[in-house]
Design an enzyme around this catalytic site. Structure first.
Site, mmCIF file in Angstrom:
data_model
loop_
_atom_site.group_PDB
_atom_site.id
_atom_site.type_symbol
_atom_site.label_atom_id
_atom_site.label_comp_id
_atom_site.label_asym_id
_atom_site.label_seq_id
_atom_site.Cartn_x
_atom_site.Cartn_y
_atom_site.Cartn_z
ATOM 1 N N ASP A 157 0.859 -1.171 0.000
ATOM 2 C CA ASP A 157 0.000 0.000 0.000
ATOM 3 C C ASP A 157 0.909 1.239 0.000
ATOM 4 O OD1 ASP A 157 -2.380 1.623 0.535
ATOM 5 O OD2 ASP A 157 -1.600 1.798 2.580
ATOM 6 N N ASP A 192 -0.164 5.097 0.994
ATOM 7 C CA ASP A 192 -0.375 6.078 2.061
ATOM 8 C C ASP A 192 -0.499 5.404 3.439
ATOM 9 O OD1 ASP A 192 -0.437 7.664 -0.181
ATOM 10 O OD2 ASP A 192 -2.598 7.974 -0.143
ATOM 11 N N TYR A 244 -5.999 12.056 1.187
ATOM 12 C CA TYR A 244 -6.145 12.621 -0.159
ATOM 13 C C TYR A 244 -4.968 13.533 -0.507
ATOM 14 C CZ TYR A 244 -10.768 10.728 0.531
ATOM 15 O OH TYR A 244 -11.802 9.873 0.808
ATOM 16 N N ASN A 257 -5.262 2.659 -3.657
ATOM 17 C CA ASN A 257 -6.552 3.270 -3.987
ATOM 18 C C ASN A 257 -6.370 4.780 -4.032
ATOM 19 O OD1 ASN A 257 -7.799 0.765 -3.775
ATOM 20 N ND2 ASN A 257 -8.923 1.224 -1.900
ATOM 21 N N CYS A 305 -5.890 2.670 -8.333
ATOM 22 C CA CYS A 305 -7.304 2.661 -8.726
ATOM 23 C C CYS A 305 -7.863 4.056 -8.541
ATOM 24 C CB CYS A 305 -8.093 1.675 -7.865
ATOM 25 S SG CYS A 305 -9.883 1.940 -8.036
ATOM 26 N N HIS A 358 -10.966 4.911 -9.290
ATOM 27 C CA HIS A 358 -12.430 4.784 -9.372
ATOM 28 C C HIS A 358 -13.140 4.949 -8.033
ATOM 29 C CE1 HIS A 358 -10.720 1.930 -12.525
ATOM 30 N NE2 HIS A 358 -11.205 2.954 -13.210
ATOM 31 N N CYS A 405 -10.672 -3.150 -9.142
ATOM 32 C CA CYS A 405 -9.305 -2.832 -8.704
ATOM 33 C C CYS A 405 -9.271 -2.108 -7.365
ATOM 34 C CB CYS A 405 -8.534 -2.063 -9.786
ATOM 35 S SG CYS A 405 -9.376 -0.712 -10.589
ATOM 36 N N LYS A 407 -9.224 -1.721 -3.749
ATOM 37 C CA LYS A 407 -9.132 -2.616 -2.603
ATOM 38 C C LYS A 407 -10.342 -2.372 -1.699
ATOM 39 C CE LYS A 407 -5.119 -0.751 -1.755
ATOM 40 N NZ LYS A 407 -3.854 -0.308 -1.120
HETATM 41 MG MG LIG Z 1 -3.024 3.107 3.608
HETATM 42 ZN ZN LIG Z 2 -10.701 0.745 -9.776
#
Ligand SMILES: [Mg+2]
Ligand SMILES: [Zn+2]
Length: 195
Positions: free
Chosen positions: A14, A16, A25, A57, A95, A97, A112, A114
């Site tokens: 991962d 962040d 963000y 993500n 990802c 999305h 995609c 998670k």
């Molecule tokens: Mg994280």
């Molecule tokens: Zn995605």
């Protein structure tokens, strides 16, 4: 020694809160800061020729907080910072999305994001690796769910995560305190010590 350059391992991580400081963000390059021990560990993995893949993500794209170009730029910047210390991340998978968002480009119930395993499966496809030799480290339950769904071992950084109580049985992940510890424990099982 015989295993020193064995390429058949894969480290997925991962982003962040796992390898860089958690900034919700994150939308400024100046906020990118590697956590202690991470750069050194990545450099050692590079020497062992173990691919390092980020799987992240980035729904901030779908939410309109920043652009997909910014995500790509931030990954280039991460590798620029790493490069100054002789380290590199092999590939970034992200990802952008989110279901139920206003931007039609990213409004998607994807596979995609998670806890879905899509990003991890893409990494495994890019760097074919026996599942028993691939690992995923993250700081959130959904990282461990994605690890389980893709069939690889999950390492959960405890402390700043939403620690599962009933959502995820403890047998489904190994609790660790850092990226470095996760990698060391994973490779240690195969008798490999990062030095
Ligand atoms: Mg994280
Ligand atoms: Zn995605």
């Amino acid at each position: 020694m015989t295993k020193r350059e064995d390429p058949s391992f894969l480290v997925m991580t991962d982003r962040d809160g796992t390898i860089i400081k958690d900034v919700p963000y994150l939308s400024r390059l100046s906020d990118i800061e590697f956590l202690p021990g991470v750069v050194d560990t990545i450099r050692k993995l590079n020497i062992l020729k173990v691919p390092v893949c980020v799987v992240t993500n980035q729904s901030g794209v779908a939410r309109g907080y920043f652009s997909e170009e910014f995500v790509q730029e931030s990954h280039l910047y991460m590798n620029e910072l790493l490069g100054r210390e002789g380290a590199t991340i092999d590939r970034f998978f992200y990802c952008p999305h989110l279901a139920q968002t206003n931007d039609p480009r990213y409004n998607r119930e994807c596979l995609c994001r998670k806890p879905h395993p899509g990003l991890l499966l893409s990494a495994l496809e890019t760097f074919p690796t026996p599942l028993s030799r691939a690992m995923m480290v993250g700081d959130a339950v959904r990282d461990m769910e994605a690890a389980k769904a893709s069939g690889v071992k999950g390492y959960l950084i405890l402390g700043n995560s939403d620690i599962p109580t009933s959502s995820l049985p403890e047998k489904d992940y190994v609790g660790v305190l850092s990226f470095q510890e996760a990698v060391n424990r994973f490779l240690g099982e195969s008798g490999i010590t990062l030095s």
